[in-house]
Design a protein around this motif. Structure first.
Motif, PDB file in Angstrom:
ATOM      1  N   HIS A   1     -11.966 -48.264  10.473  1.00 16.19           N
ATOM      2  CA  HIS A   1     -12.055 -46.967   9.785  1.00 16.19           C
ATOM      3  C   HIS A   1     -11.934 -45.939  10.711  1.00 16.19           C
ATOM      4  CE1 HIS A   1     -13.350 -49.145   6.148  1.00 16.19           C
ATOM      5  NE2 HIS A   1     -13.973 -50.226   6.956  1.00 16.19           N
ATOM      6  N   GLY A   2     -11.413 -44.766  10.273  1.00 17.51           N
ATOM      7  CA  GLY A   2     -11.498 -43.478  10.851  1.00 17.51           C
ATOM      8  C   GLY A   2     -11.545 -42.326   9.988  1.00 17.51           C
ATOM      9  N   VAL A   3     -11.664 -41.285  10.512  1.00 17.27           N
ATOM     10  CA  VAL A   3     -11.888 -40.093   9.703  1.00 17.27           C
ATOM     11  C   VAL A   3     -11.005 -38.830  10.407  1.00 17.27           C
ATOM     12  CG1 VAL A   3     -13.648 -38.309   9.580  1.00 17.27           C
ATOM     13  CG2 VAL A   3     -14.510 -40.469   9.879  1.00 17.27           C
ATOM     14  N   VAL A   4     -10.630 -37.996   9.307  1.00 21.67           N
ATOM     15  CA  VAL A   4      -9.787 -36.772   9.341  1.00 21.67           C
ATOM     16  C   VAL A   4     -10.646 -35.667   9.322  1.00 21.67           C
ATOM     17  CG1 VAL A   4      -7.668 -35.613   8.568  1.00 21.67           C
ATOM     18  CG2 VAL A   4      -7.828 -37.962   8.734  1.00 21.67           C
ATOM     19  N   TYR A   5     -10.581 -34.765   9.985  1.00 19.88           N
ATOM     20  CA  TYR A   5     -11.482 -33.564  10.072  1.00 19.88           C
ATOM     21  C   TYR A   5     -10.604 -32.249   9.727  1.00 19.88           C
ATOM     22  CZ  TYR A   5     -15.469 -36.276  11.929  1.00 19.88           C
ATOM     23  OH  TYR A   5     -16.477 -37.147  12.018  1.00 19.88           O
ATOM     24  N   ALA A   6     -11.028 -31.217   9.040  1.00 17.40           N
ATOM     25  CA  ALA A   6     -10.269 -30.174   8.859  1.00 17.40           C
ATOM     26  C   ALA A   6     -11.360 -29.261   8.179  1.00 17.40           C
ATOM     27  CB  ALA A   6      -9.391 -30.201   7.721  1.00 17.40           C
ATOM     28  N   PHE A   7     -10.908 -27.904   8.429  1.00 13.56           N
ATOM     29  CA  PHE A   7     -11.842 -26.722   7.840  1.00 13.56           C
ATOM     30  C   PHE A   7     -10.841 -25.613   7.327  1.00 13.56           C
ATOM     31  CE2 PHE A   7     -14.330 -23.017   7.707  1.00 13.56           C
ATOM     32  CZ  PHE A   7     -15.627 -23.260   7.424  1.00 13.56           C
ATOM     33  N   VAL A   8     -11.059 -25.893   5.969  1.00 12.47           N
ATOM     34  CA  VAL A   8     -10.286 -25.043   5.015  1.00 12.47           C
ATOM     35  C   VAL A   8     -10.924 -23.698   4.788  1.00 12.47           C
ATOM     36  CG1 VAL A   8      -9.119 -25.022   2.623  1.00 12.47           C
ATOM     37  CG2 VAL A   8      -9.336 -27.135   3.761  1.00 12.47           C
TER      38      VAL A   8
ATOM     39  N   LEU B   1      -7.693 -31.847  12.526  1.00  9.89           N
ATOM     40  CA  LEU B   1      -6.727 -30.897  12.374  1.00  9.89           C
ATOM     41  C   LEU B   1      -7.022 -29.418  12.178  1.00  9.89           C
ATOM     42  CD1 LEU B   1      -5.238 -32.989   9.115  1.00  9.89           C
ATOM     43  CD2 LEU B   1      -4.474 -33.002  11.354  1.00  9.89           C
ATOM     44  N   GLY B   2      -8.284 -29.063  12.817  1.00 10.90           N
ATOM     45  CA  GLY B   2      -8.639 -27.616  12.871  1.00 10.90           C
ATOM     46  C   GLY B   2      -8.696 -27.001  11.744  1.00 10.90           C
ATOM     47  N   THR B   3      -8.689 -25.518  11.888  1.00 12.68           N
ATOM     48  CA  THR B   3      -8.833 -24.523  10.712  1.00 12.68           C
ATOM     49  C   THR B   3      -7.488 -24.633   9.868  1.00 12.68           C
ATOM     50  OG1 THR B   3     -10.442 -23.321  11.767  1.00 12.68           O
ATOM     51  CG2 THR B   3      -9.273 -22.305   9.831  1.00 12.68           C
ATOM     52  N   ILE B   4      -7.394 -24.784   8.619  1.00 13.13           N
ATOM     53  CA  ILE B   4      -6.135 -24.594   7.940  1.00 13.13           C
ATOM     54  C   ILE B   4      -6.465 -23.738   6.724  1.00 13.13           C
ATOM     55  CG2 ILE B   4      -4.446 -25.964   6.675  1.00 13.13           C
ATOM     56  CD1 ILE B   4      -5.587 -28.645   7.850  1.00 13.13           C
ATOM     57  N   ILE B   5      -5.385 -22.672   6.721  1.00 11.40           N
ATOM     58  CA  ILE B   5      -5.569 -21.715   5.622  1.00 11.40           C
ATOM     59  C   ILE B   5      -5.064 -22.200   4.417  1.00 11.40           C
ATOM     60  CG2 ILE B   5      -4.899 -19.387   4.766  1.00 11.40           C
ATOM     61  CD1 ILE B   5      -4.696 -18.902   7.999  1.00 11.40           C
ATOM     62  N   THR B   6      -5.397 -21.964   3.174  1.00  6.44           N
ATOM     63  CA  THR B   6      -4.950 -22.508   1.950  1.00  6.44           C
ATOM     64  C   THR B   6      -3.746 -22.152   1.820  1.00  6.44           C
ATOM     65  OG1 THR B   6      -5.840 -20.663   0.889  1.00  6.44           O
ATOM     66  CG2 THR B   6      -7.163 -22.552   0.712  1.00  6.44           C
ATOM     67  N   GLY B   7      -3.054 -22.966   1.218  1.00  3.66           N
ATOM     68  CA  GLY B   7      -1.363 -22.948   1.168  1.00  3.66           C
ATOM     69  C   GLY B   7      -0.771 -23.043   2.372  1.00  3.66           C
ATOM     70  N   GLN B   8      -1.313 -23.708   3.217  1.00  2.00           N
ATOM     71  CA  GLN B   8      -0.538 -24.082   4.491  1.00  2.00           C
ATOM     72  C   GLN B   8      -0.891 -25.483   4.981  1.00  2.00           C
ATOM     73  OE1 GLN B   8      -0.906 -21.274   7.752  1.00  2.00           O
ATOM     74  NE2 GLN B   8      -0.745 -19.608   6.582  1.00  2.00           N
ATOM     75  N   SER B   9      -0.384 -26.057   6.110  1.00  2.00           N
ATOM     76  CA  SER B   9      -0.615 -27.305   6.293  1.00  2.00           C
ATOM     77  C   SER B   9      -0.939 -27.602   7.751  1.00  2.00           C
ATOM     78  CB  SER B   9       0.514 -28.120   5.791  1.00  2.00           C
ATOM     79  OG  SER B   9       1.749 -28.019   6.589  1.00  2.00           O
ATOM     80  N   ASN B  10      -1.284 -28.693   8.243  1.00  2.00           N
ATOM     81  CA  ASN B  10      -1.521 -28.842   9.696  1.00  2.00           C
ATOM     82  C   ASN B  10      -1.291 -30.357   9.920  1.00  2.00           C
ATOM     83  OD1 ASN B  10      -1.732 -28.706  12.425  1.00  2.00           O
ATOM     84  ND2 ASN B  10      -3.891 -27.818  12.387  1.00  2.00           N
TER      85      ASN B  10
END
Lengths: 73, 190
Positions: free
Chosen positions: A42-49, B63-72
């Motif tokens: 298992h792993g995890v993907v982190y992102a901040f939208v 993947l850090g900060t992603i603005i809506t409508g974009q990708s990383n």
């Protein structure tokens, strides 16, 4: 006629022996077992939208945030 | 006259078969013993096993900060999952990412396999491909990954495309890797 009877008798003996052999071999090797063939990890993907705010001209919220950090520095 | 020759031949064949089968029965089947024969029995127990095991040596991709409508993606941040085959058999590797923490159905998750210096086998998914658990199911990202230490790793990357309607905030996406033993002759002979 006598030979026919002998042939039939011998054929029956062959059948019985073959059956006994198959049965015995099945008993001999039925204990063989196998291990499960799969494993998982298992792993995890982190992102901040963030959503663009449109402040400071047509800058995105992310760009504005970066500029804010630069000003503080 | 002809019938008599055939019968003799058949009788001979059957007699030989009986002798062979009888000997096999006594030799190969230990539960069958001739009466009067002094025997004793012992038991040899053995479990033939193979070890299918993987370790995710780098189990987090940020993947850090992603603005809506974009990708990383893993490419831009050079952040990859590293999966190691530490079992005793060659494996195929599947990957899937749980999309339940994404609120917009239009947001998409993609996975791919990347060749590394310690990698073996094939890497069939080298372009980002949909790999959402519910919507797409797991995808095969590596085949015939060997178990020898020098060549037992594979890298996997993720691309997150955020829809304009996605809610803002931190997103944590559980990722599952499944290793399946590959004992096909084409794999084990390579």
């Amino acid at each position: 006629m006598q030979k026919d009877s002998i042939v039939i008798g011998l054929a029956l003996i062959v059948l019985v022996l073959a059956f006994a052999l198959a049965l015995g071999l099945n008993q001999t090797f039925r204990g063989v077992s196998t291990q499960p063939q799969t494993s998982t990890g298992h792993g995890v993907v982190y992102a901040f939208v963030v959503q663009p705010t449109g402040e400071e001209g047509d800058e995105t919220a992310g760009q504005a945030a970066v500029k804010g950090v630069e000003r503080e520095v | 006259m002809m019938e008599e020759k055939i019968s003799n031949f058949i009788i001979a064949i059957l007699a030989i078969a009986i002798v062979i089968l009888g000997l096999l029965l006594i030799w190969r089947v230990p539960v069958i013993r001739m009466a009067g024969m002094a025997t004793d029995t012992g038991t040899v127990s053995a479990t033939v096993s193979i070890e299918n095991s993987i370790t995710i040596t780098d189990a987090a991709v940020n993947l850090g900060t992603i603005i809506t409508g974009q990708s990383n993606s893993s490419d831009s941040g050079s952040d990859w999952f590293v999966i190691e085959n530490n079992g005793s058999v060659r494996i195929d590797l599947n990957m899937e990412v749980d999309e339940t923490n994404l609120t917009a159905a239009a947001s998409e998750i993609y996975c791919k396999c990347v060749s590394g210096s310690n990698q073996s086998g094939q890497c069939p998914i080298t372009n980002y491909t949909n790999c959402e658990s519910t919507e797409d199911g797991s995808i095969l990202i590596a085949t015939c990954l060997k178990d020898a230490d020098a060549v037992d790793e594979v890298n996997a990357g993720v691309n997150l495309s955020v829809a304009l309607t996605e809610t803002a905030g931190a997103k944590t996406l559980a990722t599952t890797f499944t290793a399946t033993t590959n004992q096909s002759s084409s794999c084990t002979s390579s």
